[in-house]
Structure formats: structure tokens, C-alpha cells
Design an enzyme around this catalytic site. Structure first.
Site, mmCIF file in Angstrom:
data_model
loop_
_atom_site.group_PDB
_atom_site.id
_atom_site.type_symbol
_atom_site.label_atom_id
_atom_site.label_comp_id
_atom_site.label_asym_id
_atom_site.label_seq_id
_atom_site.Cartn_x
_atom_site.Cartn_y
_atom_site.Cartn_z
ATOM 1 N N GLU A 11 14.627 -6.791 90.521
ATOM 2 C CA GLU A 11 14.556 -7.808 89.472
ATOM 3 C C GLU A 11 13.233 -8.565 89.528
ATOM 4 O O GLU A 11 12.575 -8.600 90.559
ATOM 5 C CB GLU A 11 15.674 -8.839 89.661
ATOM 6 C CG GLU A 11 17.033 -8.283 89.927
ATOM 7 C CD GLU A 11 17.785 -7.951 88.654
ATOM 8 O OE1 GLU A 11 17.352 -8.416 87.584
ATOM 9 O OE2 GLU A 11 18.778 -7.226 88.741
ATOM 10 N N VAL A 71 11.275 -3.091 70.570
ATOM 11 C CA VAL A 71 12.715 -2.968 70.799
ATOM 12 C C VAL A 71 13.112 -4.148 71.662
ATOM 13 O O VAL A 71 12.601 -4.304 72.770
ATOM 14 C CB VAL A 71 13.057 -1.651 71.523
ATOM 15 C CG1 VAL A 71 14.568 -1.523 71.698
ATOM 16 C CG2 VAL A 71 12.503 -0.454 70.761
ATOM 17 N N TYR A 116 3.622 0.768 70.673
ATOM 18 C CA TYR A 116 4.920 0.265 71.131
ATOM 19 C C TYR A 116 4.669 -1.006 71.933
ATOM 20 O O TYR A 116 3.847 -1.018 72.862
ATOM 21 C CB TYR A 116 5.606 1.326 71.997
ATOM 22 C CG TYR A 116 6.780 0.812 72.789
ATOM 23 C CD1 TYR A 116 7.973 0.446 72.168
ATOM 24 C CD2 TYR A 116 6.703 0.696 74.179
ATOM 25 C CE1 TYR A 116 9.046 -0.039 72.899
ATOM 26 C CE2 TYR A 116 7.778 0.213 74.921
ATOM 27 C CZ TYR A 116 8.942 -0.147 74.275
ATOM 28 O OH TYR A 116 10.005 -0.627 75.008
ATOM 29 N N ASN A 160 10.144 -9.097 79.849
ATOM 30 C CA ASN A 160 10.843 -10.362 79.597
ATOM 31 C C ASN A 160 10.506 -11.433 80.635
ATOM 32 O O ASN A 160 10.725 -12.605 80.412
ATOM 33 C CB ASN A 160 12.364 -10.166 79.464
ATOM 34 C CG ASN A 160 12.978 -9.554 80.704
ATOM 35 O OD1 ASN A 160 12.343 -9.535 81.766
ATOM 36 N ND2 ASN A 160 14.181 -9.046 80.604
ATOM 37 N N TYR A 220 5.229 -6.917 87.969
ATOM 38 C CA TYR A 220 6.498 -6.617 87.307
ATOM 39 C C TYR A 220 6.245 -5.811 86.032
ATOM 40 O O TYR A 220 6.056 -6.349 84.949
ATOM 41 C CB TYR A 220 7.277 -7.909 87.011
ATOM 42 C CG TYR A 220 8.691 -7.655 86.540
ATOM 43 C CD1 TYR A 220 9.632 -7.094 87.386
ATOM 44 C CD2 TYR A 220 9.072 -7.951 85.234
ATOM 45 C CE1 TYR A 220 10.927 -6.842 86.951
ATOM 46 C CE2 TYR A 220 10.368 -7.708 84.789
ATOM 47 C CZ TYR A 220 11.283 -7.147 85.648
ATOM 48 O OH TYR A 220 12.557 -6.898 85.216
ATOM 49 N N LYS A 270 9.753 -0.116 80.485
ATOM 50 C CA LYS A 270 9.232 -0.271 79.126
ATOM 51 C C LYS A 270 7.886 0.439 79.005
ATOM 52 O O LYS A 270 7.587 1.063 77.995
ATOM 53 C CB LYS A 270 9.054 -1.753 78.789
ATOM 54 C CG LYS A 270 10.359 -2.465 78.559
ATOM 55 C CD LYS A 270 10.101 -3.886 78.065
ATOM 56 C CE LYS A 270 11.382 -4.568 77.650
ATOM 57 N NZ LYS A 270 12.291 -4.841 78.780
#
Ligand SMILES: *[C@@H]1O[C@H](CO)[C@@H](O)[C@H](O)[C@H]1NC(C)=O
Ligand SMILES: *[C@@H]1O[C@H](CO)[C@@H](O)[C@H](O)[C@H]1NC(C)=O
Length: 363
Positions: free
Chosen positions: A134, A192, A241, A246, A252, A256
Site C-alpha cells: 500500500e 479510468v 492514458y 491515488n 509509489y 496503472k
């Protein structure tokens, strides 16, 4: 003579029942006591033992499976999947006294469904590893884990074991460019998004960008959910794209970029950690970083011009001649990686403030 007498006595003794039972007891004792005694010995003389055993099998105990993963640990997983030798993965807690490394996945700890076995005596030389995929903002409070862990296993490059979401690997022979430059584009830019939050930096950039160029939005927030199988074909029809993370945090960089962008054949426009973090790991000239532009207006202009210039656009795919991208999809591989680095781990290391280490990766 004396010598003969002694031999005779020894022979008689060896034939006696007493000797046979002695032999039996000794064998039994060795069989039962050996693993324990051996363990004590290795714990007492770790450096001697380490030299002698640099090719010894390393035992890694996964205390609880990440996200309840069910894939098997039977057989020689590290060898069968990744050709990593002398690496044993186990998940039987009874093997705790014999484990070289015990791995704890943070999610279950932070949710409270699993606990650290702080009541068990920790064998000397055993390392405890803290594992997470995470971003730091989603790891919960880690104050209680001061002075407990010896290792970190995370996406960060400065973790003891770095487990990025993907990596670039050089191709052996320089490949051809088949139809590596994807044709058949219907949209300029696509995004997306399932987790739309107004305060995210990416939301601000999206708003500014979509005010200047058409941005096709998919996902729950846009009421156009995409199922897993539709994701890559959909993105492939876009020139660009938006691989917007997030969380903005050191190293990180998620699937994606590694999967959604590189496997679909759309050029990723990235927002996340600084440009240097991307440059250090991604294939050269394979992405466009939002921070490379003084303003979103400049970015919008650049994207528009690039889509109209076939030759310049195709340069963003030239990396495929020399590089390929490998995705990390199997959590067991992360554990096998421990064995590759095991002999070069610092002899003694403790994370005295895991909370600070975790937060240090917020950028
Ligand atoms: C291009 O896209 C259209 C519509 O999505 C599809 O029907 C067609 O087969 C595609 N052509 C190529 C060459 O991929
Ligand atoms: C691991 O951490 C524990 C707890 O702080 C410490 O006692 C032990 O010496 C450390 N072991 C290694 C190998 O660094």
C-alpha cells in the site's frame, strides 16, 4: 598380555545386551534432540554458522497469507517458479522456532484480524519482516511497531526487499518493432477512475486538462464501469492514458503504469512521485510526466500536437526494442526474493521507528 586382555574385555562388552540398549538409546536421543540442539548451536555461533552455510536453505515463514491468498506453498515454490535455490516457504506456525525470517503482511495487522506473536520467544538470529504494497497513507498507525521489525518488504527502492509493481528488463536480442506503435485510436486521452476524490491532486489536474482537451472517463464515478477484461482493449483505443496514482508517495508507481498503460499500448501520462522516481525504474522515454510542464495548459497543448505527429508519437514506443516489462503478480515471488538477498542483509538491524520510516515516503 595386557593388550590382549583389553581387546577381549571390549569384545565381550560389545556383545552384551547393555551395549545394544546403549546404542539404541543414543540413536533415539540423537534423532529426537538433534534439531533442537542444532538450532541452539547455530544461534550461539551465528557467524561461524553463516560462513559454513552460505548455501544452506533459508526458511521463510509467512505468518498469515496476504489478503487470504490461497496459492500453494507445497514443494519447492521458489525453484519451480523463479529458479531461486535453497529457499523454503512455509506457513505452518509450528515452524516458528526454525524460521530464519518471519513475514507479517501489514493489511491484516492494521485491520486487527491478525496479531504479532509477541508472546513467543524469538530465536536469536531470526528476522521479522514487515510487508506492504500500500501507499504510506493506507498503512495505518505504526507507532506500536517500534523496535520490532528487522526488515521491510515494500514497493520502495530503499526497502530491504523491494517489491515494485513492475520492472523493466533488458531484452536479450534487440527486437523488431512489429505493430508496436498501436493504430486505431479513437480518443485523445482516457482516464479510468473508481475512487474519485475532489481533494486529490489528480482530480485538479483532470479538471484543468478536460477543460482544454477531450478526456474520455471510465469507471464507477463516470457511470461507465469497465470489467477487468474490457480494461486493456478500451485503453488501447486512446492515444494517452492518464496513469494518475491515488496517493503521491516515494516510488509509489502501480499497475496503472506497468500494466494498464504498457500492456494496452497507450502512452501513459503519469502523476505520482517525482520524475526522478519514474526515470529510475521505467523504460526510457516511455511516459509523459505531469511535472515536466509549467502548467496543465502546456501539457494539454503538448498532447494535442503529439497525437497529430505520427513520427514523434511513435518515439514513445521505441523503448520496446530494448526493454520489456515484467509485472509482479505472485506474492510468493516477493518472499523468494528474500533468499536472494539473505546473505547480504545487515547482521543487525531494527526499525526503531517504523511509523517515521513509513511517513518518510510521503512526498
Ligand atoms: C479498429 O477499431 C474498430 C472499432 O473498435 C474495430 O472494429 C476494428 O477491427 C479495429 N481495427 C483494427 C485494425 O484493429
Ligand atoms: C531483530 O529485532 C529484534 C527486536 O528488536 C532484535 O532483538 C534482534 O537482535 C534483531 N535481529 C537482527 C538479526 O537484526
Amino acid at each position: 598380555m595386557g593388550c590382549n586382555n583389553i581387546t577381549k574385555t571390549v569384545l565381550i562388552f560389545m556383545k552384551s545386551r547393555f551395549f545394544l540398549s546403549f546404542l539404541c538409546l543414543l540413536t533415539l536421543g540423537l534423532l529426537v534432540g538433534w534439531p533442537r540442539g542444532f538450532h541452539t548451536l547455530t544461534a550461539r555461533y551465528p557467524s561461524t554458522f553463516r560462513k559454513w552455510s552460505s548455501s544452506r536453505r533459508v526458511t521463510i515463514l509467512m505468518w498469515h497469507r496476504p489478503f487470504g491468498e490461497s496459492s500453494s506453498l507445497q514443494g519447492d515454490v521458489c525453484w519451480d517458479l523463479h529458479r531461486i535455490p535453497n529457499c523454503k516457504l512455509v506457513d505452518q506456525r509450528s515452524l516458528f522456532p526454525f524460521a530464519d525470517v518471519v513475514v507479517f503482511h501489514n493489511r491484516e495487522l492494521s485491520e486487527g484480524t491478525e496479531k504479532l506473536p509477541l508472546h513467543l520467544p524469538r530465536p536469536r538470529g531470526q528476522r521479522w519482516a514487515w510487508m506492504t504494497m500500500e501507499s504510506p497513507a493506507h498503512n495505518g498507525d505504526l507507532y506500536q511497531y517500534a523496535n520490532i521489525f528487522n526488515m521491510t518488504i515494500t514497493h520502495r527502492r530503499d526497502a530491504d526487499i523491494s517489491i515494485p509493481y513492475g520492472e523493466r528488463l533488458p531484452k536479450k536480442a534487440e527486437g523488431h518493432l512489429p505493430e508496436d506503435v498501436p493504430q486505431n485510436k479513437s480518443f485523445l486521452a482516457c482516464w479510468v477512475v473508481s475512487n474519485y476524490r475532489a481533494h486529490h491532486r489528480r482530480t485538479q489536474v483532470y479538471k484543468e486538462l478536460s477543460a482544454r482537451i477531450p478526456v474520455k472517463v471510465y469507471g464507477q464515478w463516470a457511470n461507465t464501469p469497465l470489467d477487468a477484461s474490457a480494461l486493456l482493449p478500451t485503453i488501447s483505443r486512446c492515444y494517452f492514458y492518464l496513469a494518475f496514482e491515488n496517493s503521491v508517495a516515494k516510488d509509489y508507481i502501480t499497475e496503472k503504469l506497468w500494466r494498464n498503460a504498457y500492456q494496452s499500448g497507450a502512452v501513459p501520462v503519469v502523476l505520482g512521485p517525482p520524475l526522478e522516481d519514474y526515470k529510475a525504474v521505467a523504460p526510457p522515454n516511455s511516459f509523459i510526466h505531469v511535472d515536466e510542464f509549467a502548467s496543465v495548459k502546456d501539457l494539454a497543448k503538448y498532447l494535442q500536437q503529439l497525437a497529430e505527429d505520427k513520427k514523434r508519437y511513435s518515439e514513445y514506443f521505441a523503448w520496446k526494442r530494448q526493454w520489456k516489462v515484467k509485472l509482479s503478480i505472485d506474492w510468493r515471488e516477493s518472499l523468494c526474493k528474500i533468499c536472494l538477498k539473505y546473505n547480504s542483509l545487515p547482521r543487525k538491524k531494527v526499525y526503531s521507528d517504523l511509523q517515521a520510516w513509513n511517513k518518510a515516503s510521503n512526498s
